[in-house]
Design a protein around this motif. Structure first.
Motif, short mmCIF file in Angstrom:
data_model
loop_
_atom_site.label_atom_id
_atom_site.label_comp_id
_atom_site.label_asym_id
_atom_site.label_seq_id
_atom_site.Cartn_x
_atom_site.Cartn_y
_atom_site.Cartn_z
N GLY A 169 0.79 -1.23 0.00
CA GLY A 169 0.00 0.00 0.00
C GLY A 169 0.82 1.28 0.00
N ALA A 170 2.14 1.17 -0.25
CA ALA A 170 2.98 2.38 -0.31
C ALA A 170 2.70 3.11 -1.63
N PRO A 171 2.79 4.45 -1.62
CA PRO A 171 2.56 5.19 -2.85
C PRO A 171 3.59 4.81 -3.91
N SER A 172 3.13 4.70 -5.16
CA SER A 172 4.01 4.29 -6.26
C SER A 172 3.46 4.88 -7.55
N GLY A 173 4.31 5.08 -8.53
CA GLY A 173 3.86 5.60 -9.83
C GLY A 173 3.18 6.94 -9.69
N SER A 174 1.93 7.06 -10.24
CA SER A 174 1.27 8.37 -10.26
C SER A 174 0.90 8.85 -8.85
N SER A 175 0.84 7.95 -7.85
CA SER A 175 0.50 8.40 -6.50
C SER A 175 1.73 8.82 -5.69
N LEU A 176 2.92 8.61 -6.27
CA LEU A 176 4.14 9.02 -5.56
C LEU A 176 4.48 10.46 -5.96
N LYS A 177 3.94 11.39 -5.16
CA LYS A 177 4.10 12.83 -5.43
C LYS A 177 3.76 13.59 -4.15
N GLY A 178 3.95 14.90 -4.19
CA GLY A 178 3.58 15.75 -3.05
C GLY A 178 4.32 15.34 -1.77
N LYS A 179 3.56 15.21 -0.69
CA LYS A 179 4.16 14.88 0.61
C LYS A 179 4.91 13.55 0.58
N ALA A 180 4.44 12.64 -0.30
CA ALA A 180 5.06 11.30 -0.38
C ALA A 180 6.50 11.37 -0.91
N MET A 181 6.91 12.53 -1.44
CA MET A 181 8.30 12.64 -1.90
C MET A 181 9.28 12.59 -0.73
N ALA A 182 8.77 12.72 0.50
CA ALA A 182 9.63 12.58 1.68
C ALA A 182 9.51 11.18 2.31
N ASP A 183 8.74 10.31 1.66
CA ASP A 183 8.61 8.93 2.18
C ASP A 183 9.91 8.18 1.96
N TYR A 184 10.26 7.35 2.92
CA TYR A 184 11.46 6.52 2.74
C TYR A 184 11.27 5.13 3.30
N VAL A 185 12.20 4.29 2.93
CA VAL A 185 12.16 2.89 3.34
C VAL A 185 13.41 2.61 4.16
N LEU A 186 13.20 2.05 5.36
CA LEU A 186 14.32 1.66 6.22
C LEU A 186 14.42 0.13 6.17
N ALA A 187 15.57 -0.36 5.72
CA ALA A 187 15.79 -1.80 5.67
C ALA A 187 16.73 -2.18 6.80
N GLU A 188 16.40 -3.29 7.50
CA GLU A 188 17.21 -3.72 8.65
C GLU A 188 17.62 -5.18 8.51
N ALA A 189 18.84 -5.47 8.97
CA ALA A 189 19.38 -6.83 8.88
C ALA A 189 19.59 -7.42 10.27
N SER A 190 19.79 -8.72 10.31
CA SER A 190 19.92 -9.41 11.61
C SER A 190 21.22 -9.06 12.33
N ASP A 191 22.21 -8.47 11.61
CA ASP A 191 23.45 -8.06 12.28
C ASP A 191 23.40 -6.60 12.73
#
Ligand SMILES: Nc1nc2c(c(=O)[nH]1)N[C@H]1C(S)=C(S)[C@@H](COP(=O)(O)O)O[C@H]1N2
Ligand SMILES: [Mo]
Length: 164
Positions: free
Chosen positions: A77-99
């Motif tokens: 449900g993350a914004p993508s394509g035509s819905s990735l604009k406006g405030k969503a331009m500050a959206d980010y993804v944090l990836a975490e590993a077991s180490d």
């Protein structure tokens, strides 16, 4: 004595059938500021269409197979394509590993509407499952000079909506 032997055999069976502790679990979570958080097993990932991404590592080009991360984020449900604009331009993804390793990507860096760089959630390399120090899942980022953002032993992906 017979009973002891039976219990001993049962314990041995369980021990031998338990996969070696790899640190990273067998599932990866996609959660945070999304409407439909996902918990993906190895099997669920394996079933999806795979693409190949090749990255430079220690002077060699290494190929990985996996699922386009943008497709999984869209499903969550993350914004993508035509819905990735406006405030969503500050959206980010944090990836975490077991180490404890962590990597951040802006949502727009993962979206084929913005970039030809492909980021995949990889579950194999050269057709073989990833080793314990690599997998079971790794995010593999194409088009970068260093493999530092290709996070190994991935356990969790959080979507963060910075500007609400
Ligand atoms: N989980 C995890 N992923 C990681 C790292 C790490 O320390 N932990 N190191 C990064 C760096 S700096 C590099 S160069 C590549 C390759 O790491 P390697 O040289 O240890 O194989 O993995 C990247 N992904
Ligand atoms: Mo590195």
């Amino acid at each position: 004595m017979e009973k002891f032997f039976a219990v001993f055999c049962a314990c041995l069976f369980v021990a031998l059938n338990t996969p070696a502790q790899t640190g990273a679990g067998e599932t990866v979570e996609i959660s945070g500021d999304v409407a439909h958080p996902l918990s993906l097993t190895r099997e669920a990932i394996a079933k999806r269409p795979h693409i190949t991404v090749t990255i430079p590592e220690h002077g060699n080009n290494v190929s990985y197979e996996g699922v386009l991360l943008d497709d999984l984020l869209k499903e969550a449900g993350a914004p993508s394509g035509s819905s990735l604009k406006g405030k969503a331009m500050a959206d980010y993804v944090l990836a975490e590993a077991s180490d404890g390793y962590k990597v951040v990507y802006a949502l727009a860096e993962l979206d084929p509407a913005f970039t030809d760089k492909q980021v995949i959630l990889a579950d194999s390399s050269g057709g073989k499952p990833l080793s314990a120090t690599q997998g079971p899942f790794r995010l593999v980022v194409s088009g970068e000079k260093k493999p530092a953002r290709s996070i190994r032993m991935l356990t969790k992906i959080s979507v963060v909506q910075l500007a609400k």
